[in-house]
Motif scaffolding. Structure first.
Motif, PDB file in Angstrom:
ATOM      1  N   ILE A 173      -2.411   2.285  63.835  1.00 19.68           N
ATOM      2  CA  ILE A 173      -2.330   1.613  65.132  1.00 19.68           C
ATOM      3  C   ILE A 173      -1.846   0.194  64.868  1.00 19.68           C
ATOM      4  CG2 ILE A 173      -3.585   0.919  67.204  1.00 19.68           C
ATOM      5  CD1 ILE A 173      -5.638   3.082  66.578  1.00 19.68           C
ATOM      6  N   ARG A 174      -0.604  -0.059  65.182  1.00 21.20           N
ATOM      7  CA  ARG A 174      -0.006  -1.359  64.879  1.00 21.20           C
ATOM      8  C   ARG A 174      -0.156  -2.285  66.083  1.00 21.20           C
ATOM      9  NH1 ARG A 174       2.507  -0.926  60.120  1.00 21.20           N
ATOM     10  NH2 ARG A 174       3.182   1.139  59.442  1.00 21.20           N
ATOM     11  N   ILE A 175      -0.578  -3.493  65.806  1.00 17.87           N
ATOM     12  CA  ILE A 175      -0.798  -4.495  66.844  1.00 17.87           C
ATOM     13  C   ILE A 175      -0.020  -5.749  66.467  1.00 17.87           C
ATOM     14  CG2 ILE A 175      -2.500  -5.919  68.037  1.00 17.87           C
ATOM     15  CD1 ILE A 175      -4.577  -3.817  67.348  1.00 17.87           C
ATOM     16  N   ARG A 176       0.620  -6.338  67.448  1.00 14.05           N
ATOM     17  CA  ARG A 176       1.269  -7.630  67.248  1.00 14.05           C
ATOM     18  C   ARG A 176       0.467  -8.673  68.015  1.00 14.05           C
ATOM     19  NH1 ARG A 176       7.447  -7.859  68.412  1.00 14.05           N
ATOM     20  NH2 ARG A 176       7.452  -6.945  66.323  1.00 14.05           N
ATOM     21  N   GLN A 177       0.049  -9.721  67.304  1.00 12.92           N
ATOM     22  CA  GLN A 177      -0.679 -10.818  67.936  1.00 12.92           C
ATOM     23  C   GLN A 177       0.133 -12.093  67.751  1.00 12.92           C
ATOM     24  OE1 GLN A 177      -4.851 -11.239  67.134  1.00 12.92           O
ATOM     25  NE2 GLN A 177      -5.122  -9.084  66.619  1.00 12.92           N
ATOM     26  N   MET A 178       0.399 -12.769  68.854  1.00 10.80           N
ATOM     27  CA  MET A 178       1.184 -14.004  68.774  1.00 10.80           C
ATOM     28  C   MET A 178       0.865 -14.910  69.946  1.00 10.80           C
ATOM     29  SD  MET A 178       4.976 -12.803  70.035  1.00 10.80           S
ATOM     30  CE  MET A 178       5.087 -11.395  68.966  1.00 10.80           C
ATOM     31  N   GLY A 179       1.310 -16.148  69.830  1.00  6.14           N
ATOM     32  CA  GLY A 179       1.152 -17.085  70.918  1.00  6.14           C
ATOM     33  C   GLY A 179       2.047 -16.715  72.087  1.00  6.14           C
ATOM     34  N   TYR A 180       1.620 -17.039  73.298  1.00  5.97           N
ATOM     35  CA  TYR A 180       2.371 -16.672  74.495  1.00  5.97           C
ATOM     36  C   TYR A 180       3.780 -17.261  74.464  1.00  5.97           C
ATOM     37  CZ  TYR A 180       2.779 -15.100  79.334  1.00  5.97           C
ATOM     38  OH  TYR A 180       3.166 -14.430  80.467  1.00  5.97           O
ATOM     39  N   SER A 181       3.907 -18.500  74.038  1.00  2.00           N
ATOM     40  CA  SER A 181       5.219 -19.144  74.029  1.00  2.00           C
ATOM     41  C   SER A 181       6.150 -18.482  73.024  1.00  2.00           C
ATOM     42  CB  SER A 181       5.079 -20.633  73.705  1.00  2.00           C
ATOM     43  OG  SER A 181       4.418 -20.820  72.465  1.00  2.00           O
TER      44      SER A 181
ATOM     45  N   GLN B 265      -4.609  -7.735  58.806  1.00  2.00           N
ATOM     46  CA  GLN B 265      -3.325  -8.422  58.939  1.00  2.00           C
ATOM     47  C   GLN B 265      -2.407  -7.965  57.805  1.00  2.00           C
ATOM     48  OE1 GLN B 265      -3.453 -12.710  58.717  1.00  2.00           O
ATOM     49  NE2 GLN B 265      -1.517 -12.933  59.825  1.00  2.00           N
ATOM     50  N   THR B 266      -1.230  -7.460  58.173  1.00  2.00           N
ATOM     51  CA  THR B 266      -0.273  -7.002  57.161  1.00  2.00           C
ATOM     52  C   THR B 266       0.712  -8.113  56.814  1.00  2.00           C
ATOM     53  OG1 THR B 266       1.075  -6.021  58.930  1.00  2.00           O
ATOM     54  CG2 THR B 266      -0.496  -4.581  57.790  1.00  2.00           C
ATOM     55  N   GLU B 267       1.280  -8.761  57.825  1.00  2.00           N
ATOM     56  CA  GLU B 267       2.136  -9.926  57.589  1.00  2.00           C
ATOM     57  C   GLU B 267       2.360 -10.651  58.909  1.00  2.00           C
ATOM     58  OE1 GLU B 267       6.137  -9.073  56.509  1.00  2.00           O
ATOM     59  OE2 GLU B 267       6.203  -7.164  57.575  1.00  2.00           O
ATOM     60  N   GLY B 268       2.378 -11.965  58.834  1.00  2.00           N
ATOM     61  CA  GLY B 268       2.695 -12.768  60.011  1.00  2.00           C
ATOM     62  C   GLY B 268       1.889 -12.386  61.229  1.00  2.00           C
ATOM     63  N   THR B 269       2.591 -11.903  62.240  1.00  2.00           N
ATOM     64  CA  THR B 269       1.951 -11.539  63.509  1.00  2.00           C
ATOM     65  C   THR B 269       1.575 -10.067  63.571  1.00  2.00           C
ATOM     66  OG1 THR B 269       4.108 -11.094  64.509  1.00  2.00           O
ATOM     67  CG2 THR B 269       3.218 -13.337  64.745  1.00  2.00           C
ATOM     68  N   GLU B 270       1.783  -9.338  62.482  1.00  2.00           N
ATOM     69  CA  GLU B 270       1.564  -7.890  62.475  1.00  2.00           C
ATOM     70  C   GLU B 270       0.175  -7.551  61.932  1.00  2.00           C
ATOM     71  OE1 GLU B 270       3.945  -6.099  63.917  1.00  2.00           O
ATOM     72  OE2 GLU B 270       5.033  -7.973  64.157  1.00  2.00           O
ATOM     73  N   TYR B 271      -0.503  -6.632  62.621  1.00  2.00           N
ATOM     74  CA  TYR B 271      -1.851  -6.208  62.249  1.00  2.00           C
ATOM     75  C   TYR B 271      -1.954  -4.694  62.375  1.00  2.00           C
ATOM     76  CZ  TYR B 271      -3.141 -11.133  62.921  1.00  2.00           C
ATOM     77  OH  TYR B 271      -3.214 -12.493  62.846  1.00  2.00           O
TER      78      TYR B 271
ATOM     79  N   TYR C  38     -11.561  -1.532  72.707  1.00  2.00           N
ATOM     80  CA  TYR C  38     -10.985  -2.635  71.943  1.00  2.00           C
ATOM     81  C   TYR C  38     -10.217  -3.597  72.859  1.00  2.00           C
ATOM     82  CZ  TYR C  38      -8.104  -5.247  68.656  1.00  2.00           C
ATOM     83  OH  TYR C  38      -7.492  -6.260  67.977  1.00  2.00           O
ATOM     84  N   THR C  39      -9.460  -3.066  73.813  1.00  2.00           N
ATOM     85  CA  THR C  39      -8.734  -3.949  74.730  1.00  2.00           C
ATOM     86  C   THR C  39      -9.704  -4.715  75.628  1.00  2.00           C
ATOM     87  OG1 THR C  39      -8.414  -2.115  76.290  1.00  2.00           O
ATOM     88  CG2 THR C  39      -6.650  -2.518  74.727  1.00  2.00           C
ATOM     89  N   ALA C  40     -10.836  -4.107  75.978  1.00  2.00           N
ATOM     90  CA  ALA C  40     -11.849  -4.843  76.749  1.00  2.00           C
ATOM     91  C   ALA C  40     -12.383  -6.020  75.930  1.00  2.00           C
ATOM     92  CB  ALA C  40     -12.994  -3.915  77.142  1.00  2.00           C
ATOM     93  N   TYR C  41     -12.602  -5.785  74.664  1.00  5.93           N
ATOM     94  CA  TYR C  41     -13.081  -6.851  73.770  1.00  5.93           C
ATOM     95  C   TYR C  41     -12.061  -7.978  73.668  1.00  5.93           C
ATOM     96  CZ  TYR C  41     -13.607  -9.039  69.145  1.00  5.93           C
ATOM     97  OH  TYR C  41     -13.690  -9.938  68.112  1.00  5.93           O
ATOM     98  N   MET C  42     -10.785  -7.636  73.606  1.00  5.04           N
ATOM     99  CA  MET C  42      -9.754  -8.655  73.458  1.00  5.04           C
ATOM    100  C   MET C  42      -9.484  -9.392  74.766  1.00  5.04           C
ATOM    101  SD  MET C  42      -8.893  -8.741  70.287  1.00  5.04           S
ATOM    102  CE  MET C  42      -7.341  -9.639  70.268  1.00  5.04           C
ATOM    103  N   THR C  43      -9.512  -8.697  75.886  1.00  4.12           N
ATOM    104  CA  THR C  43      -9.160  -9.320  77.162  1.00  4.12           C
ATOM    105  C   THR C  43     -10.352  -9.912  77.907  1.00  4.12           C
ATOM    106  OG1 THR C  43      -9.427  -7.229  78.369  1.00  4.12           O
ATOM    107  CG2 THR C  43      -7.225  -7.710  77.459  1.00  4.12           C
ATOM    108  N   GLY C  44     -11.559  -9.410  77.613  1.00  7.20           N
ATOM    109  CA  GLY C  44     -12.742  -9.860  78.346  1.00  7.20           C
ATOM    110  C   GLY C  44     -12.977  -9.107  79.635  1.00  7.20           C
TER     111      GLY C  44
ATOM    112  N   VAL D 177       8.260  -1.400  74.529  1.00  6.25           N
ATOM    113  CA  VAL D 177       6.846  -1.067  74.669  1.00  6.25           C
ATOM    114  C   VAL D 177       6.167  -1.260  73.313  1.00  6.25           C
ATOM    115  CG1 VAL D 177       5.181   0.721  75.262  1.00  6.25           C
ATOM    116  CG2 VAL D 177       7.344   0.584  76.497  1.00  6.25           C
ATOM    117  N   GLU D 178       5.342  -2.279  73.194  1.00  5.10           N
ATOM    118  CA  GLU D 178       4.587  -2.550  71.985  1.00  5.10           C
ATOM    119  C   GLU D 178       3.135  -2.773  72.353  1.00  5.10           C
ATOM    120  OE1 GLU D 178       6.651  -5.972  70.339  1.00  5.10           O
ATOM    121  OE2 GLU D 178       7.404  -4.710  68.718  1.00  5.10           O
ATOM    122  N   PHE D 179       2.238  -2.401  71.418  1.00  4.21           N
ATOM    123  CA  PHE D 179       0.827  -2.718  71.601  1.00  4.21           C
ATOM    124  C   PHE D 179       0.680  -4.164  71.139  1.00  4.21           C
ATOM    125  CE2 PHE D 179      -3.778  -2.147  70.538  1.00  4.21           C
ATOM    126  CZ  PHE D 179      -4.175  -1.810  71.826  1.00  4.21           C
ATOM    127  N   GLN D 180       0.801  -5.079  72.072  1.00  5.05           N
ATOM    128  CA  GLN D 180       0.962  -6.488  71.748  1.00  5.05           C
ATOM    129  C   GLN D 180      -0.095  -7.327  72.441  1.00  5.05           C
ATOM    130  OE1 GLN D 180       4.995  -8.323  71.029  1.00  5.05           O
ATOM    131  NE2 GLN D 180       4.661  -8.960  73.125  1.00  5.05           N
TER     132      GLN D 180
END
Length: 818
Positions: free
Chosen positions: A525-533, A506-512, A408-414, A545-548
């Motif tokens: 498996i909780r994932i946080r997705q957000m913009g870099y800024s 997606q559960t709420e906002g940036t949380e998945y 999954y991380t390979a898919y997300m990062t390329g 330490v978050e799976f972000q």
């Protein structure tokens, strides 16, 4: 790779080994080895198909067909049953002359309804070695008369027909006390080829005999033959103390015969350890002591779902197991729950036993598996009664299959390793609901056999039934998941082999939440997705330490990212914890040369209009109506054209730039090129982050790592070498070498050899100097200034350091004298 070549005059054997849940390789198997040995003795050839990196279903069948054998025998197991079904259909579709046969424990007992569900030509019911050899030497029209074989043309009749007598050789074997396996020689004698993967299992018995002549079809080896095979297996294992699985030991119920086997193991106890499978009644104090005496290191115990009070192990046996786990050389235990289909049986005592074993440390919950007691039902799931489900939920940890998380991380990062790409798409991401539903077999041409569909939008559930916990042939505990069931049912109906299907909810906002297939995830498996800024402004704890997942989708995100890159380039340090603890989505765009794999299309993204892209958020390269070849061609054309327009081949940073050809909407080619040239150590920044992630995952060397105590040595930033870099001098240090400090401890990592070495401070100073392009005179001066050593001693230290670094592959070339 193939083992043996027959060039159309023999048979092709195929065994798909499940390496991890729902991930396969084509490898060897002990049953296949027996067949090849028998064929060789008969002057015939059996070819074994070997492929560690399976391509898509069509390329795989083409490779198999290219071997030239019309008879293809699949070794069918519960875990590879779905794959064998699909492969069988494709083999028959591609070439009507192909004759596909199934053999193995499952094929021996599976019902004839399989002929209505698959295109298989026949099932080997017993003695696969002899039966397959007869099939090769018999015209297809005569297969229905071959003993031990059920042909598609004889459904409803007894295997082999009643009129055909057993051959004399087989009669003799049956009459000799079921020592039929001893008749199959040469299994281990021809294993000296060191290119082959060592096989750490030996048969003492199996259930592939004729059930009309031998009880339950059990074939046995004599103790003498077992001893010889065991010695050869240990010799060819290429290990000093291998652990050998003794297959079929649980089939031996006669105490005298079982003791004969244990005596063989005891005689070779100092050469190897052993793994045995035993029924629960064998877990007595005296038998456990005997197993230990014979060198048994791993004991798999078969426990019925509902045991009776008489079958419950005695306290002295349980106490012995507890004591064993605490010794210096413990015997480890695992459990297989067996389901006889009796739903009236009381599971409470089994639940009590499991709970006690787990809490007392005898077994780990993750080592508990389940299977039907009836071999013919081996592909059916075992649904746990409530009492047992409660125990498993209480004790199972949140540990997830690391391979699938890595995928999954390979898919997300390329980031895809070179050895893992080619032969098909690994991941297809559906980024939004399709406006028009498409059959799942649309993906069949694209996806490799080991692949995944990833749904990145919230799924619509069509009614949710009460959940239950179960175990099946995938080898992992599961919780019923209606959406996954719908996907699986649709794939089966449309004859698409669905390897994996993950859901990102997606559960709420940036949380998945990431749901892997229908696997049981005690904690999501909780994932946080957000913009870099946004990550830069929200960080509270540098070491959180978050799976972000961090995305760069705007100029604000890009500016925040470049600020972190510049800080690293100037100081060799990170200013935020998220830099090393998060994953940068599409990291491949900002990494070094050779990290872009888009030309092989390891991943695809599909939007609601069925447009297909090779990179997230970039222009389409086609639609789902296009062939894989067309998508690959279009990708290559765009990539080559883009690099030609930019002049990548003659660019000064060509050796360190990814040369990303598919850019997001917020950036054009000129901006990308300017960024890469201005921030010319960006590849080192990304490589350092990946290095730390890898070392942190697979090594204890980075215990206690934080952004506050980590420093990386760079050509632009040294921590011990006191002088600045002179102009554009070349570094003598190889690009595969990383020198970093955790606190004040310098450590060097060589990625080529995967060696991690701690250095003294003077050695670190010298390596930093070599990295900065210093010559021998400058290195000598640095040593004298910092440590007040004489010139001769400094010269000696430099010589020793140079010899060490050259020996470890750290240097591209010797240090210049001046």
């Amino acid at each position: 790779m193939v083992l043996g070549l027959s060039f159309g005059n023999g048979i092709t054997l195929i065994h798909f080994e499940q390496q991890k849940p729902r991930l396969f390789t084509a490898g060897d198997h002990l049953d296949c080895r027996y067949i090849r040995a028998f064929f060789k003795r008969q002057g015939m050839t059996a070819t074994q198909y070997i492929e560690p990196n399976l391509s898509n279903i069509y390329d795989t069948t083409a490779d198999i067909a290219a071997m030239g054998n019309e008879i293809i025998a699949l070794h069918v197991t519960p875990s590879n049953y779905r794959l064998c079904k699909r492969l069988t259909s494709t083999l028959k579709e591609q070439e009507g002359r192909n004759r596909v046969i199934w053999f193995g424990n499952l094929a021996a007992v599976i019902g004839e309804e399989v002929f209505g569900e698959t295109e298989v030509d026949g099932l080997v019911r017993w003695s696969p070695e002899r039966t397959l050899s007869r099939l090769v030497n018999t015209e297809v029209e005569g297969w229905s008369a071959v003993n031990g074989f059920t042909s598609r043309t004889m459904v409803g009749r007894k295997p082999g027909g009643d009129s055909q007598a057993l051959p004399t050789e087989e009669e003799a074997a049956a009459a000799a006390g079921v020592m039929e396996l001893d008749e199959l020689t040469g299994v281990w004698e021809d294993t000296s080829d060191r290119r082959r993967v060592a096989m750490l299992s030996v048969k003492c018995a199996d259930q592939l005999g004729n059930p009309h002549h031998v009880a339950q079809g059990i074939r046995r080896h004599s103790p003498e033959r077992l001893q010889r095979d065991l010695e050869l297996a240990v010799r060819t294992s290429r290990q000093t103390a291998p652990v050998i699985t003794i297959e079929g030991f649980d089939l031996i119920r006669d105490e005298v015969q079982r003791e004969q086997i244990l005596e063989v193991l005891e005689e070779a106890v100092f050469k190897a350890g052993y793994k045995l499978t035993v029924p629960l009644e064998a877990c007595t104090y005296s038998m456990l002591e005997r197993f230990k005496q014979c060198g048994v290191e791993q004991l798999q115990i078969k426990v019925p779902l509902g045991i009776t009070p008489d079958a419950f192990p005695k306290d002295e046996a349980i106490n012995y197991m507890i004591w064993q786990r605490q010794t210096g050389q413990p015997m480890t235990f695992s459990v297989t729950l067996t389901d006889d289909g009796n739903r009236e049986a009381d599971p409470s005592l089994t639940a009590e036993l499991l709970h006690r074993w787990i809490t007392e440390g005898v077994i780990e919950a993750i080592s508990v598996r389940a299977e039907p007691m009836d071999r013919a039902k081996a592909i059916q799931p075992v649904i746990l009664p409530e009492a047992l489900a409660a125990v498993m939920l209480e004790h199972l940890t949140t540990e997830q299959p690391p391979v699938l998380l890595n995928e999954y991380t390979a898919y997300m990062t390329g980031y895809y390793p070179q050895q893992a790409i080619g032969g098909g798409v690994k991941h297809i991401g559906l980024t939004e609901p399709l406006e028009e539903e498409v059959p799942s077999n649309y993906f069949g041409e694209y996806t490799a056999l080991n692949s995944a569909l990833i749904y990145e939008y919230n799924q619509v559930y069509r009614g949710e039934n009460p959940s239950y916990i179960y175990y099946d042939s995938d080898g992992v505990w599961k919780r019923s998941n209606r959406r996954f069931e719908e996907l699986s049912e649709a794939a089966d109906k449309e004859e698409y082999y669905l390897s994996n299907a993950h859901q990102v909810v997606q559960t709420e906002g940036t949380e998945y939440i990431l749901q892997l297939n229908d696997f049981l995830q005690v904690e999501p498996i909780r994932i946080r997705q957000m913009g870099y800024s946004e990550a830069a402004t929200r960080e509270q704890d540098k070491n959180n330490v978050e799976f972000q997942m961090l995305r760069i989708t705007s100029t604000e995100d890009l500016e925040a990212y470049l600020e972190d890159v510049d800080h690293f380039s100037r100081t060799g340090t990170f200013q935020h914890g998220y830099e090393i603890q998060s994953y940068l989505v599409d990291s491949c765009r900002w990494s070094g040369a050779q990290t872009c794999t888009v030309k092989q299309l390891p991943r695809l993204f599909v939007d609601g209009n069925q447009a297909v892209s090779g990179c997230r958020g970039c222009g389409a390269i086609g639609t789902l109506d296009d062939s894989m070849d067309r998508l690959l061609l279009q990708t290559a054309v765009v990539s080559d054209r883009e690099q030609l327009v930019r002049g990548c081949a003659t660019c000064e940073i060509s050796a360190s730039c990814t040369k990303c050809s598919f850019l997001p909407a917020y950036m054009n080619r000129q901006q990308y090129c300017n960024i890469r040239k201005k921030h010319n150590t960006m590849h080192l920044y990304m490589q350092t982050i990946e290095l730390l992630k890898g070392l942190n995952k697979y090594s204890q060397a980075l215990d206690g790592l934080s952004v506050d105590n980590f420093r990386m040595s760079l050509p632009t930033c040294t921590h011990k070498y006191p002088y600045e870099r002179r102009g554009n001098v070349r570094s003598a240090v190889a690009d595969t070498v990383f020198l970093f400090f955790i606190g004040e401890t310098p450590t060097v990592y060589q990625t080529a050899s995967q060696k991690l070495l701690k250095l003294s401070e003077p050695m670190a100073l010298l390596l930093e100097g070599m990295m900065a392009g210093a010559n021998r005179f400058e290195l000598k001066q640095a040593l004298r200034d910092r440590y007040q050593v004489e010139e001769e001693q400094a010269d000696q230290i430099i010589s020793q350091a140079t010899d060490l670094f050259m020996q470890e592959g750290c240097l591209k070339h010797p240090v210049a004298v001046l």
